[in-house]
Design a protein around this motif. Sequence first.
Motif: not given
Length: 294
Positions: A163, A173, A175, A189, A192-193, A195
């Motif tokens: 975040k 986010y 990544s 992976k 993942q997670k 939102e």
Amino acid sequence: MKIEDAKMTRRSFIKQIYKLSLGTIFLSSMGFGYARYIEPRQLKITRHPLQSVKIPMSFDGTRIVLFSDTHIGFNYTADQFSKLVNLINEKAPDIIFFTGDLLDAPNKYKEIGKVTQLLKDLRAPLGKFSIYGNHDHGGYGSEIIKMIMEEADFELLVNENKKLYNKMNDYIYISGLDDGMLGKPDPVKALQKIESDVYSIFLAHQPDLVKSIENLPADLQLSGHSHGGQVQLPFFGPIFTPYGATTYYEGFYQVGSTQLYVNRGIGTTRVPFRFFSPPELTIFTLRSLKGRSE
């Protein structure tokens, strides 16, 4: 027709062929010189808004600078990189992304300290983020690049996300995926997670990896690797694009629910030429549509 006239006609024809041949050689030489020495130094700055209802209002106007594929050591020097660093700082980015291939051959490059300091000199109050490219892993470079990025205050994202908060404590986010050729990419992976209602920026060196994140929460993928083909022909496009960039090679694409942007990179690789594919520095500005469509 008189013999003398025939001789003159033949002589004129041969003269025209000779001129044409000289012209072709001259133009070819000029094209070679342009592609070798001029266009590779003609940096183009492109600017684009990134709009979404998922972007918090407090992120509206946030400026992102993306650069990629410097390939320092192959016809691109640390001194040239120094000028790029100064230019990026002049643009006052809030966030900086580097999408891989810092050094052309990491284990053979001798000015590691200088490059590290230059990366450290880059300023971005909300953060500096990078990912591995295939040349970063190649030449036993993985640990070298990791060390450089850590010392330069870049977050090297390898199949992970975080975040990114601003001063208002709102977040988006970020990544990053490991390289798709020499690394061990794991898009599930990496995302993942996350939102689904929060804006998500995904860094992947090879643009064609966008196909691997279908139905995963990535609103925007930023990539490099392609160099725009390095050499393009009018009305034809790139004469060659590397593995991992055969479908998407420059600019914006919409792939399912993900917007993809492919940066042409800074340096060159394999051959020191650019033609109709100048090096690129990309500046994005986040624009919140929150509340405008509600």
